[in-house]
Design a protein around this motif. Structure first.
Motif, PDB file in Angstrom:
ATOM      1  N   LYS A   1       0.795  -1.221   0.000  1.00  0.00           N
ATOM      2  CA  LYS A   1       0.000   0.000   0.000  1.00  0.00           C
ATOM      3  C   LYS A   1       0.828   1.272   0.000  1.00  0.00           C
ATOM      4  O   LYS A   1       0.323   2.344  -0.328  1.00  0.00           O
TER       5      LYS A   1
ATOM      6  N   GLU B   1       4.043   3.676  -4.820  1.00  0.00           N
ATOM      7  CA  GLU B   1       3.414   4.796  -5.524  1.00  0.00           C
ATOM      8  C   GLU B   1       2.448   4.334  -6.617  1.00  0.00           C
ATOM      9  O   GLU B   1       1.370   4.902  -6.770  1.00  0.00           O
TER      10      GLU B   1
ATOM     11  N   GLN C   1      -0.783   3.336  -5.126  1.00  0.00           N
ATOM     12  CA  GLN C   1      -1.558   4.501  -4.708  1.00  0.00           C
ATOM     13  C   GLN C   1      -2.214   5.179  -5.914  1.00  0.00           C
ATOM     14  O   GLN C   1      -3.368   5.629  -5.836  1.00  0.00           O
TER      15      GLN C   1
END
Length: 433
Positions: A311, A314, A317
């Motif tokens: 999580k 990058e 995300q």
């Protein structure tokens, strides 16, 4: 700012796939997944005419759109739609060809999967096929269709250890062997020395339950007092629950699917079993449909082990942001696996010298290997390949984590502990294999 610009700025590249063969200047009618928009979940039968401007590649997908595994198929649909959109934003090859996916429903059954795969391989002539959710379905498709045909097969969600014995059958989700061991340790660390286990009667249930039972007894000195299968799609499992309750087990382990566990959780709540023993499960007992169709308190205190994504990475995300923008909800790791399956397929097409079964088979592992330069999306990988790089020069880091397909077609495992509190799922510590 429109969605396309947002994706470019975030660095999220788009992956797409087309079924069958390289198509140009030709009208075709197939069941395909749209490459743009990202908002709809339906599969539509469309006639496409490239008009001579661009070419397109078509690959196949066998997915669970109906039946017991449909809740999982739905989440995969969203992940793969974002991937198709991402790839097609960049395009494949120097001429920017698009990627489309011809999707067939396996109806959550082995025979349905075989029939769907036969249609895609024999009629659509796809050189690469993604699918499926269920381990038994993926194995049946491999053994009956793709292996002898030489078609590359990538499962997005199948976790049974049995897939490891079939090195031509690649997968994005890790083997359940490490998960079964972690689940046994979790139950033992919680102080339970006697457990009752019920498992779905297919390759997924058999593989995971075998690992759990062997680890719990041999490594942790526990006792599996009950270890029996149950059939898929039954309206009641009260007999199974009664037999589990007749043991002295202080923990019940459910290795089953969302629809089946929903029935068990409701019947267990009616009988008060949920207050007498501790519940444990794996990734397949995490689903919005379970929460929606069970009463509050029926699962509180339940724990388990599930696959997870990195999580803090990058590109994950960015994937979450795009997913939330398109669907107004947070993705699970299973959507990320579906995204990565499509991305790896597109990278193989980009890297191969020709769109054939043999050519794709030669490069599909290489684009994920750790010897290459780390790339975090399709666009970065394509840039290296178009600058003269070879497939082994790139190491795709998926939104679900490192892919790094080994000689058995397995990626490394990345897991997380979860529990149910206030009738919702909460996630805690990470485990790596």
């Amino acid at each position: 700012m429109d969605r396309r610009t947002l994706l470019k700025l975030s660095g999220l590249s788009l992956v797409g796939a087309t079924a069958g063969c390289l198509e140009s200047d030709e009208e075709t009618t197939t069941t395909t997944e749209a490459g743009g928009g990202g908002g709809g979940d339906e599969e539509t039968t469309t006639a496409s005419d490239d008009g001579g401007s661009t070419s397109s590649y078509t690959i196949g997908m066998v997915d669970s759109l109906t039946g017991s595994l449909a809740p999982y198929g739905e989440r995969n649909t969203r992940g793969r739609k974002l991937a198709v959109e991402s790839v097609n934003e960049v395009g494949i090859g120097d001429d920017g060809a698009s990627l489309n996916i011809a999707v067939e429903d396996d109806e959550s059954t082995n025979q349905g999967g075989v029939s769907a795969a036969q249609k895609l391989v024999n009629q659509n002539d796809v050189p690469l096929l993604i699918g499926s959710v269920g381990s038994g379905v993926s194995i049946a498709v491999h053994d009956s269709v793709t292996k002898d045909a030489g078609v590359v097969q990538i499962s997005q969600n199948s976790t049974s250890p049995e897939l490891t014995s079939r090195p031509e059958l690649l997968r994005m989700s890790p083997s359940g062997a490490a998960k079964g061991e972690a689940l046994a340790k979790l139950v033992s660390d919680d102080g339970h020395d006697t457990v009752a286990v019920t498992w779905i009667n297919n390759d997924y249930g058999t593989g995971l339950s075998d690992v759990f039972a062997e680890t719990f007894e041999s490594k942790f000195g526990g006792t599996v007092a009950y270890n029996q299968p149950h059939d898929q799609g039954q309206s009641s499992y009260s007999g199974i629950l009664t037999e589990m309750a007749s043991t002295d087990a202080s923990a019940w382990v459910y290795i089953t699917y969302a629809n089946e566990f929903t029935v068990m959780a409701n019947e267990g709540f009616d009988q008060g079993y949920n207050t007498q023993v501790d519940y444990y499960g794996a990734e397949s007992t995490i689903a919005d449909s379970i929460v929606k169709n069970t009463p509050e308190g029926s699962m509180d205190g339940m724990k388990g082990i599930t696959e997870s994504a990195p999580k803090g990475q990058e590109n994950y995300q960015n994937f979450v942001s795009a997913f939330q923008s398109a669907y107004d909800t947070t993705p699970t790791v299973w959507s990320a696996y579906a995204y990565d399956a499509v991305t790896v397929a597109a990278l193989a097409i980009e890297a191969a010298g020709e769109f054939t079964r043999d050519a794709l088979s030669e490069v599909v592992r290489d684009v994920t290997r750790p010897e290459g330069e780390e790339v975090f999306n399709f666009e970065e990988a394509a840039a290296i390949l178009r600058d003269g790089g070879s497939p082994s020069d790139i190491n795709y880091q998926g939104v679900s984590g490192p892919v790094d397909l080994d000689e058995n077609g397995d990626p490394p495992g990345f897991y997380q502990v979860y529990n149910v509190s206030n009738h919702s799922y909460e996630f805690g510590d990470y485990i790596t294999s």
